[in-house]
Write an enzyme that holds these catalytic residues in place. Structure first.
Site, short mmCIF file in Angstrom:
data_model
loop_
_atom_site.label_atom_id
_atom_site.label_comp_id
_atom_site.label_asym_id
_atom_site.label_seq_id
_atom_site.Cartn_x
_atom_site.Cartn_y
_atom_site.Cartn_z
CB SER A 137 -0.87 0.01 1.27
OG SER A 137 -1.51 1.25 1.42
CE1 TYR A 190 -3.71 -1.70 5.66
CE2 TYR A 190 -3.49 0.54 4.86
CZ TYR A 190 -3.66 -0.81 4.61
OH TYR A 190 -3.77 -1.27 3.31
P1 NAP Z 1 -11.33 -6.14 1.04
O1 NAP Z 1 -12.35 -5.95 -0.04
O2 NAP Z 1 -11.72 -5.89 2.45
O3 NAP Z 1 -10.68 -7.59 0.89
C1 NAP Z 1 -9.78 -8.09 1.84
C2 NAP Z 1 -9.61 -9.59 1.63
O4 NAP Z 1 -8.68 -10.09 2.60
C3 NAP Z 1 -10.91 -10.35 1.80
O5 NAP Z 1 -11.01 -11.32 0.79
C4 NAP Z 1 -10.76 -11.00 3.17
O6 NAP Z 1 -11.46 -12.23 3.16
C5 NAP Z 1 -9.24 -11.24 3.20
N1 NAP Z 1 -8.72 -11.43 4.55
C6 NAP Z 1 -8.75 -10.55 5.59
N2 NAP Z 1 -8.22 -11.11 6.69
C7 NAP Z 1 -7.84 -12.37 6.33
C8 NAP Z 1 -7.23 -13.45 7.02
N3 NAP Z 1 -6.92 -13.36 8.33
N4 NAP Z 1 -6.97 -14.59 6.36
C9 NAP Z 1 -7.29 -14.71 5.04
N5 NAP Z 1 -7.89 -13.74 4.34
C10 NAP Z 1 -8.15 -12.58 4.97
O7 NAP Z 1 -10.07 -5.15 0.79
P2 NAP Z 1 -9.13 -4.95 -0.49
O8 NAP Z 1 -9.08 -3.50 -0.76
O9 NAP Z 1 -9.47 -5.88 -1.58
O10 NAP Z 1 -7.73 -5.35 0.17
C11 NAP Z 1 -6.84 -6.29 -0.41
C12 NAP Z 1 -5.41 -5.88 -0.07
O11 NAP Z 1 -5.14 -4.60 -0.67
C13 NAP Z 1 -5.12 -5.70 1.42
O12 NAP Z 1 -3.85 -6.22 1.71
C14 NAP Z 1 -5.12 -4.19 1.61
O13 NAP Z 1 -4.32 -3.80 2.70
C15 NAP Z 1 -4.54 -3.75 0.28
N6 NAP Z 1 -4.81 -2.36 -0.09
C16 NAP Z 1 -6.08 -1.89 -0.20
C17 NAP Z 1 -6.30 -0.56 -0.54
C18 NAP Z 1 -7.69 0.02 -0.65
O14 NAP Z 1 -7.81 1.26 -0.66
N7 NAP Z 1 -8.73 -0.77 -0.76
C19 NAP Z 1 -5.22 0.28 -0.76
C20 NAP Z 1 -3.92 -0.23 -0.66
C21 NAP Z 1 -3.75 -1.55 -0.33
P3 NAP Z 1 -12.22 -12.90 4.39
O15 NAP Z 1 -12.82 -11.77 5.21
O16 NAP Z 1 -13.24 -13.77 3.72
O17 NAP Z 1 -11.16 -13.67 5.09
#
Ligand code: NAP
Length: 247
Positions: A133, A146
């Site tokens: 990120s 975070y």
């Molecule tokens: P999201 O829609 O909330 O998806 C997060 C995913 O991670 C879900 O599939 C969730 O599945 C899974 N997860 C969470 N805890 C877990 C665990 N303990 N074990 C296995 N799976 C787990 O958010 P997203 O934006 O797609 O995030 C994906 C990645 O991108 C993350 O690493 C986040 O930090 C990064 N990111 C996001 C953004 C943003 O603005 N959205 C920006 C920069 C980076 P379950 O709940 O079913 O386990």
């Protein structure tokens, strides 16, 4: 001779992970998908003829079971599972939330990578892509739990790059800015109005935009290692400088 390459995507039940699974499937990868919500994961996996396996990266036994269900050889691991929880200032630090973020974003990622390294090492051309990120190199008020975890993820990625140098394993970190997924809903503990406000008056990235980066990095010639991609919405210059139109 194996017919297609195998990719593992963690956190594939939502957001960037789901989009990445879809994009990698279109690019010809055979997929193993992991996340905690099995119903959501199966719904993603089924149309892709992918294998869905429950995975909680914070739980060593779950990681062990997941690894045991993986094929002998894995070509691509996308460490995407992650979360931000709360926006508490350090004076109001909630240790349980920090622990959960660190367990997921740092220790969980390293734990799963360790468990799958033997299978990655059987590929003639393996690749580990970590979803970091801009929080990995920027900070903002209330974001320390975070941002500290994503700074740590960055250190883990860079260390892997050093430790795997000389082996046919590429290591990439993809660092997105604002992406509209379930991320903010999780961060604000289900408060959808507060989550929507994060993207108000601007055009955020979507999961597919980040999935594009994953597929691009994964499909470069094998001698090319994309160390890092930083991808933000045009409307976002830094974590805190966002152009918004007021309606
Ligand atoms: P999201 O829609 O909330 O998806 C997060 C995913 O991670 C879900 O599939 C969730 O599945 C899974 N997860 C969470 N805890 C877990 C665990 N303990 N074990 C296995 N799976 C787990 O958010 P997203 O934006 O797609 O995030 C994906 C990645 O991108 C993350 O690493 C986040 O930090 C990064 N990111 C996001 C953004 C943003 O603005 N959205 C920006 C920069 C980076 P379950 O709940 O079913 O386990």
């Amino acid at each position: 001779m194996r017919s297609s390459k195998v990719a593992v995507v963690t956190g594939a039940s939502a957001g960037i992970g789901t989009a990445t699974a879809n994009a990698l499937s279109r690019a010809g990868f055979r997929l193993l998908l992991g996340a905690r919500r099995e119903d959501r994961l199966s719904a993603v996996a089924e149309p892709l003829a992918a294998t869905a396996i429950r995975l909680d990266v914070t739980d060593p036994a779950s990681v062990e079971r997941f690894a045991a269900a993986c094929p002998d050889c894995i070509d691509l691991l996308v460490n995407n599972a992650g979360a931000a929880l709360g926006v508490d200032r350090i004076e109001e630090l909630r240790e349980d939330l920090w622990r959960q973020m660190w367990e997921t974003n740092v220790l969980g990622l390293a734990r799963l990578t360790k468990a799958l390294l033997p299978m990655l090492r059987r590929s003639p051309a393996a690749h580990i892509i970590n979803i970091g990120s801009i929080a990995g190199f920027e900070t903002y008020l209330g974001g320390a739990g975070y941002t500290a975890s994503k700074h740590a993820l960055r250190a883990v990625t860079r260390t892997l790059r050093l430790e795997l140098l000389g082996e046919p394993i590429r290591v990439t970190e993809i660092n997105p800015g604002l992406v509209e997924t379930e991320f903010s809903i999780v961060r604000f503990d289900g408060d959808e109005a507060r989550a929507r406000a994060v993207y108000e008056g601007m055009t955020p990235l979507n999961g597919e935009d980040v999935a594009d980066c994953v597929v691009w990095a994964a499909t470069r010639p094998l001698h090319v290692n994309i160390d890092e991609i930083v991808v933000r919405p045009r409307d976002q210059a830094t974590a805190t400088r966002v152009h918004r139109t007021v309606s």
